[in-house]
Design an enzyme around this catalytic site. Structure first.
Site, PDB file in Angstrom:
ATOM      1  N   ASN A  62     -42.167 -36.035  55.756  1.00 14.70           N
ATOM      2  CA  ASN A  62     -41.101 -37.309  55.959  1.00 14.70           C
ATOM      3  C   ASN A  62     -41.415 -37.969  54.663  1.00 14.70           C
ATOM      4  OD1 ASN A  62     -40.045 -39.698  56.765  1.00 14.70           O
ATOM      5  ND2 ASN A  62     -41.822 -40.377  58.191  1.00 14.70           N
ATOM      6  N   GLY A 108     -50.515 -43.582  56.493  1.00 17.63           N
ATOM      7  CA  GLY A 108     -50.704 -44.287  54.926  1.00 17.63           C
ATOM      8  C   GLY A 108     -51.697 -44.815  54.676  1.00 17.63           C
ATOM      9  N   LYS A 148     -39.714 -40.653  53.792  1.00 14.15           N
ATOM     10  CA  LYS A 148     -39.588 -41.958  53.846  1.00 14.15           C
ATOM     11  C   LYS A 148     -38.647 -42.455  52.845  1.00 14.15           C
ATOM     12  CE  LYS A 148     -43.963 -42.121  56.114  1.00 14.15           C
ATOM     13  NZ  LYS A 148     -45.358 -43.226  56.493  1.00 14.15           N
ATOM     14  N   HIS A 190     -40.341 -43.385  64.767  1.00 17.45           N
ATOM     15  CA  HIS A 190     -41.301 -43.507  63.873  1.00 17.45           C
ATOM     16  C   HIS A 190     -41.674 -45.036  64.242  1.00 17.45           C
ATOM     17  CE1 HIS A 190     -43.544 -43.666  60.200  1.00 17.45           C
ATOM     18  NE2 HIS A 190     -43.722 -42.385  60.207  1.00 17.45           N
ATOM     19  N   SER A 196     -51.910 -39.628  57.563  1.00 19.92           N
ATOM     20  CA  SER A 196     -52.990 -39.223  56.415  1.00 19.92           C
ATOM     21  C   SER A 196     -53.491 -37.690  56.451  1.00 19.92           C
ATOM     22  CB  SER A 196     -54.080 -39.945  56.347  1.00 19.92           C
ATOM     23  OG  SER A 196     -53.744 -41.496  56.226  1.00 19.92           O
ATOM     24  N   GLU A 200     -48.507 -39.762  66.112  1.00 26.33           N
ATOM     25  CA  GLU A 200     -48.796 -40.669  64.800  1.00 26.33           C
ATOM     26  C   GLU A 200     -49.573 -41.911  65.182  1.00 26.33           C
ATOM     27  OE1 GLU A 200     -46.195 -38.976  61.356  1.00 26.33           O
ATOM     28  OE2 GLU A 200     -45.243 -40.869  62.334  1.00 26.33           O
ATOM     29  N   GLU A 260     -42.747 -46.937  61.937  1.00 28.76           N
ATOM     30  CA  GLU A 260     -42.244 -47.843  60.836  1.00 28.76           C
ATOM     31  C   GLU A 260     -40.724 -48.609  61.448  1.00 28.76           C
ATOM     32  OE1 GLU A 260     -42.844 -45.333  57.543  1.00 28.76           O
ATOM     33  OE2 GLU A 260     -44.741 -45.602  57.610  1.00 28.76           O
ATOM     34  N   GLY A 307     -46.579 -37.492  55.639  1.00 25.97           N
ATOM     35  CA  GLY A 307     -45.840 -38.623  54.651  1.00 25.97           C
ATOM     36  C   GLY A 307     -46.293 -38.326  53.361  1.00 25.97           C
TER      37      GLY A 307
END
Ligand code: PGA
Length: 252
Positions: A9, A175, A11, A97, A215, A169, A99, A236
């Site tokens: 991903n 992250g 992003k 997701h 992570s 997730e 985010e 990510g």
């Protein structure tokens, strides 16, 4: 069908040129290794999809969009529809997701519209779920994630549910460098599979790919992927460096 999947991903990272280089590097290594039983997916920005599809062998690597519009088409300035994504050669779309939920106000209602359009257009949704740190600290993660599924993917018919991939997730791991332990991942994945079995039956639950994200890196991938209910990862930060992403693919 349950498959081992390693999905990147990206992003909002990489210029088009950087993205093409990254995709080519991953493609070259996957090609060298020959046929493997792990599905590799690159989740690129919309702007990159067409060029990435051209740059790689899509017979061995799939491409995902990171979002699609909640409307089929029309006067929605700036949106990219599921049909448009499909027409680029992408086969997957990441939906739900954290985010997108957090920064762009994506509710279960919006996600249901996106899921329906993705499926109608022949895209495979990679549907993300996962709890925030406060929820985990309160020990309420299972109920929280179950509710996220109940409001969205559990409204699908069994035929449609079979087509999706789930990604767990935990927000506190995304992250942050703080990965869920292998035991925490397995515990949640087994819970999710059990919840899917309650809703759709054991056969569908056993056929569902459930990815871990948060992570995941070359150091921890092997241990995470060794769990019986972890079918791979949504990666990510570590998907932005070809060597790291390749090492994660090779963790299988
Ligand atoms: P991360 O992101 O690997 O950088 O934690 C995972 C994701 O958000 O999909």
């Amino acid at each position: 069908m349950r498959q081992k999947i390693v999905a990147g991903n990206w992003k909002c990272n990489t210029t088009l040129q950087e993205g093409i280089e990254l995709a080519k590097a991953v493609d070259a290594t996957v090609a060298e290794k020959g046929a493997r039983d792990v599905v590799v997916i690159l989740g690129t920005p919309f702007t990159h999809i067409t060029k990435v599809v051209e740059a790689i062998n899509t017979g061995r690597i799939g491409v995902a969009a990171q979002n699609c519009a909640s409307e089929a088409k029309g006067a929605y300035t700036g949106e990219v529809s599921a049909a448009m994504v499909k027409s680029t050669g992408a086969e997957y779309v990441i939906l739900g997701h954290s985010e997108r939920r957090q920064y762009y106000g994506e509710t279960s209602g919006i996600l249901n519209k996106k899921l329906a359009l993705a499926l109608e257009n022949g895209l495979t949704p990679i549907y993300c779920c996962g709890e925030a740190l406060e929820v985990r600290e309160a020990g309420a993660q299972n109920e929280f994630v179950k509710q996220q599924l109940a409001e969205t993917v559990f409204t699908l018919s069994p035929e449609d549910f079979k087509k999706i991939v789930i990604a767990y997730e935990p927000i506190w791991a995304i992250g942050t460098g703080r990965t869920a332990t292998s035991a925490q991942a397995q515990e949640m994945h087994a819970f999710l599979r059990g919840t899917i079995a309650e809703k759709y039956g054991k056969e569908i639950a056993d056929g569902t790919s459930i990815l871990y994200g948060g992570s995941c890196n070359p150091k921890n991938a092997k241990e995470l992927f060794a769990n019986p209910d972890v079918d791979g990862g949504l990666i990510g930060g570590a998907s932005l460096k070809a060597e790291d992403f390749i090492e994660i693919i090779n963790a299988y």
